[in-house]
Design an enzyme around this catalytic site. Structure first.
Site, PDB file in Angstrom:
ATOM      1  CD  GLU A  45      -7.455   5.755  -2.054  1.00 45.20           C
ATOM      2  OE1 GLU A  45      -8.111   4.332  -1.422  1.00 45.20           O
ATOM      3  OE2 GLU A  45      -7.851   6.374  -1.447  1.00 45.20           O
ATOM      4  CE  LYS A  47      -5.861   4.532   4.373  1.00 44.69           C
ATOM      5  NZ  LYS A  47      -5.032   3.829   4.887  1.00 44.69           N
ATOM      6  N   GLY A  66       5.319   0.782   2.901  1.00 44.89           N
ATOM      7  CA  GLY A  66       4.731   1.107   2.084  1.00 44.89           C
ATOM      8  C   GLY A  66       5.511   2.364   0.989  1.00 44.89           C
ATOM      9  NE  ARG A  67       6.436   6.442   5.694  1.00 45.44           N
ATOM     10  CZ  ARG A  67       5.583   5.284   6.799  1.00 45.44           C
ATOM     11  NH1 ARG A  67       4.070   5.438   6.170  1.00 45.44           N
ATOM     12  NH2 ARG A  67       5.833   5.788   8.068  1.00 45.44           N
ATOM     13  CG  HIS A 104      11.047  29.730 -16.234  1.00 47.05           C
ATOM     14  ND1 HIS A 104      11.304  30.881 -15.831  1.00 47.05           N
ATOM     15  CD2 HIS A 104      12.101  29.245 -15.943  1.00 47.05           C
ATOM     16  CE1 HIS A 104      12.932  31.050 -16.552  1.00 47.05           C
ATOM     17  NE2 HIS A 104      12.526  29.623 -16.561  1.00 47.05           N
ATOM     18  CE  LYS A 158       2.776  -2.941   5.007  1.00 44.06           C
ATOM     19  NZ  LYS A 158       3.938  -2.405   5.793  1.00 44.06           N
ATOM     20  CD  GLU A 179       1.845   7.256   4.712  1.00 41.46           C
ATOM     21  OE1 GLU A 179       2.652   6.302   4.233  1.00 41.46           O
ATOM     22  OE2 GLU A 179       0.960   6.955   3.824  1.00 41.46           O
TER      23      GLU A 179
HETATM   24  O1  LIG Z   1      -0.096  -0.873  -0.332  1.00 41.01           O
HETATM   25  P1  LIG Z   1      -1.324  -0.061   0.609  1.00 41.01           P
HETATM   26  O2  LIG Z   1      -1.348  -1.685   1.826  1.00 41.01           O
HETATM   27  O3  LIG Z   1      -2.175  -0.147  -0.857  1.00 41.01           O
HETATM   28  O4  LIG Z   1      -1.442   1.113   0.830  1.00 41.01           O
HETATM   29  C1  LIG Z   1      -1.099   1.578   0.482  1.00 41.01           C
HETATM   30  C2  LIG Z   1      -0.582   3.142   1.059  1.00 41.01           C
HETATM   31  O5  LIG Z   1      -1.376   3.234   1.529  1.00 41.01           O
HETATM   32  C3  LIG Z   1      -0.969   3.781   3.278  1.00 41.01           C
HETATM   33  O6  LIG Z   1      -1.072   3.121   4.051  1.00 41.01           O
HETATM   34  C4  LIG Z   1      -1.987   4.864   3.495  1.00 41.01           C
HETATM   35  O7  LIG Z   1      -3.392   5.267   3.289  1.00 41.01           O
HETATM   36  C5  LIG Z   1       0.383   4.201   2.356  1.00 41.01           C
HETATM   37  O8  LIG Z   1       0.717   4.318   3.785  1.00 41.01           O
HETATM   38  C6  LIG Z   1       0.263   3.199   2.036  1.00 41.01           C
HETATM   39  O9  LIG Z   1       1.609   3.487   0.781  1.00 41.01           O
END
Ligand SMILES: O=P(O)(O)OC[C@H]1O[C@](O)(CO)[C@@H](O)[C@@H]1O
Length: 526
Positions: free
Chosen positions: A218, A502, A269-270, A387, A212, A356
């Site tokens: 990452e 971060k 995002g979530r 288990h 987003k 979150e």
């Molecule tokens: O879609 P993006 O902006 O890469 O964010 C990924 C994820 O990182 C976060 O901002 C948390 O670091 C989440 O809330 C989000 O889902």
């Protein structure tokens, strides 16, 4: 007009605290228990039901919860949200994920457009793209069909879509709608991308870059990793990659992608599985019709969340029983235990969605609250969990409220009768047995074999895990989290708590550290 108040200022909360505690063991024993199982059940969409017979509540507690729902204005706050008020106060944003699957209230205009129209337009673009890929109208440079789709994203750009894909993979294979295999790369650990790349035929793979913000370390790192692999294979990355991002992100302005689909800042995002974040990969994997069926299930469940009567609103009821367990009964965790292998990653998705959203110590105005908020959430599918960690759930010193999910039928249709029962019957027998074992326990002179009972659980029961019931299940938990956030007076839609790590990681990579952080950097050879 809604007023936002802290939980501990509400009269009904004080009343709730004064209600008599329910002896779960007692009320769930004998015929009484059988009556409760019939009575304490709320219909959900798609023929599912939320059954809360084995929760430590009775009619008095439910009455107090209904008063709390009213005083906390939960229905009005939900209406304010879907009618476009700025509910995400921290980031000054609307919260519109419900609009990605239906119109619950007024037309919502923002950024000069009708937002429902905008989301529909993006979904249409995804549909057209997926249909062209399936028809072989969009191909690789050699004119060959794509067979695999790989989502690159993390957090909400990974967990929900991945959980939804796994939930429907076998269903789609059984029902003849399986189009493309999907894989997911999320971790910045290079072994993640390397393992996925080694398991696919890159020449016939489409990569969906999902971010987003367009800035997540990452995801951008993994994009480079994949581009590098494509180039090394003699392929043009721009023929293999698409982007899902917000229109304002840098990614949206790039020509490096075959196509770009948009969400916006009003979809957390979530909460983005029903936007193109989930839509692109799920439409490519199973066909757009399946994705639409998933949206329809979510929309139907959203409608139920509008109901004012607590006993007809499964998400609100689940939320308030959770608040009662957290704040009055002082239980700090909750476990989600789906008796469905297809929901393998659903608890992982809920970990982010719930923790979150509601893992916060300040209210929506940034003021510290004097009560506990979101619980620690974890889970695994049953019977595997039985288990593993169920020992602690049955006999440990913590009481962990449980949320079971079960289906009468399996997805694949294949089963076998061993010792007089099918595997599906064994699965369902286990969940029924667990509910009763947790609620009623077992007397034994040997304390080591004694089960205290009094351990509360609920169960969502459905006919089968289908696109519709999956959508309904997702909506149920999203709305539950939202109602809990309203009750705790939190802003459930920002996530400042993820920022500090971060910033420090960037400092480590730039070698701008001292003290203990430098010492750790040295230990890790950075
Ligand atoms: O879609 P993006 O902006 O890469 O964010 C990924 C994820 O990182 C976060 O901002 C948390 O670091 C989440 O809330 C989000 O889902």
């Amino acid at each position: 007009m809604v007023t936002w108040k802290n939980l501990d200022t509400l009269e009904s909360y004080q009343e709730l605290k004064n209600t008599a505690r329910v002896n779960l063991k007692e009320v769930m024993s004998g015929e009484n228990g059988a009556e409760r199982v019939k009575k304490y059940s709320v219909p959900m969409a798609e023929g599912m039901a939320y059954n809360y017979a084995a929760k430590a509540v009775d009619d008095q507690v439910l009455e107090a919860l209904a008063k709390l729902a009213k005083e906390a204005q939960l229905t009005e706050k939900f209406a304010a949200l879907y009618n476009g008020e700025v509910i995400n106060t921290g980031e000054k944003r609307l919260v519109l994920h419900h609009l990605t699957r239906g119109q619950l209230g007024d037309k919502v205009e923002a950024d000069g457009v009708d937002k429902r129209e905008f989301y529909l337009e993006q979904q249409k673009k995804v549909t057209e793209f997926a249909n062209k890929v399936h028809a072989g109208e969009i191909t690789n440079a050699a004119g060959e069909k794509f067979t695999t789709v790989v989502q690159i994203g993390i957090g909400g750009s990974d967990l929900g879509p991945r959980a939804m894909y796994l939930a429907l993979e076998n269903w789609a294979k059984k029902n003849g709608t399986f189009k493309m295999e999907a894989k997911f790369i999320s971790n910045v650990d290079p072994d993640d991308a390397a393992a996925v790349l080694a398991s696919i035929d890159v020449a016939h793979s489409l990569f969906v870059l999902v971010s987003k913000s367009g800035t997540t370390l990452e995801t951008l790192t993994n994009e480079s990793f994949v581009k590098d692999a494509l180039e090394k294979a003699g392929l043009d990355p721009s023929r293999h990659m698409l982007a899902v991002t917000s229109e304002t992100s840098l990614l949206a302005k790039s020509d490096d992608y075959l196509a770009a689909f948009f969400m916006d800042d009003y979809i957390g995002g979530r909460y983005s599985s029903t936007s193109p974040v989930g839509g692109a990969v799920l439409s490519l994997a199973f066909g757009p019709e399946v994705f639409e069926r998933f949206l329809a299930g979510a929309a139907a469940e959203d409608e139920l969340a509008k109901k004012e009567n607590l006993l007809e609103n499964p998400a609100m009821l689940d939320a308030l029983i959770g608040v009662y367990e957290r704040n009055v009964l002082e239980m700090g965790c909750t476990a989600v235990l789906p008796y469905s292998q297809a929901l393998n990653r659903f608890p992982a998705h809920l970990q982010q969605a719930d923790m979150e959203s509601n893992g916060k110590s300040v209210n929506r105005f940034g003021e510290p609250v004097n009560y506990v908020t979101g619980p620690v959430l974890f889970g695994e599918p049953g019977t595997n969990g039985q288990h593993s960690f169920y020992q602690l759930l049955h006999q440990g010193t913590n009481i962990v409220p449980l949320q079971f999910v079960g289906f009468k039928q399996n997805q694949c249709g294949s089963d076998v009768v061993i010792q007089g029962s099918t595997s599906q019957q064994k699965l369902c027998a286990n969940v029924a047995a667990q509910i009763m074992a947790f609620a009623c326990g077992k007397e034994d002179e040997n304390q080591n074999k004694y089960f205290a009972g009094g351990r509360p659980s609920s169960i969502i029961i459905g006919e089968q895990l289908t696109p519709e019931s999956l959508g309904a299940l997702l909506s149920h938990f999203e709305n539950k989290i939202m109602f809990q956030g309203f009750t705790w007076n939190l802003n459930s839609f920002d996530q400042e708590g993820v920022q500090l790590g971060k910033v420090l990681a960037k400092r480590v990579l730039a070698h701008e550290t001292d003290g203990a952080l430098k010492a750790y950097s040295d230990l890790l050879n950075i």
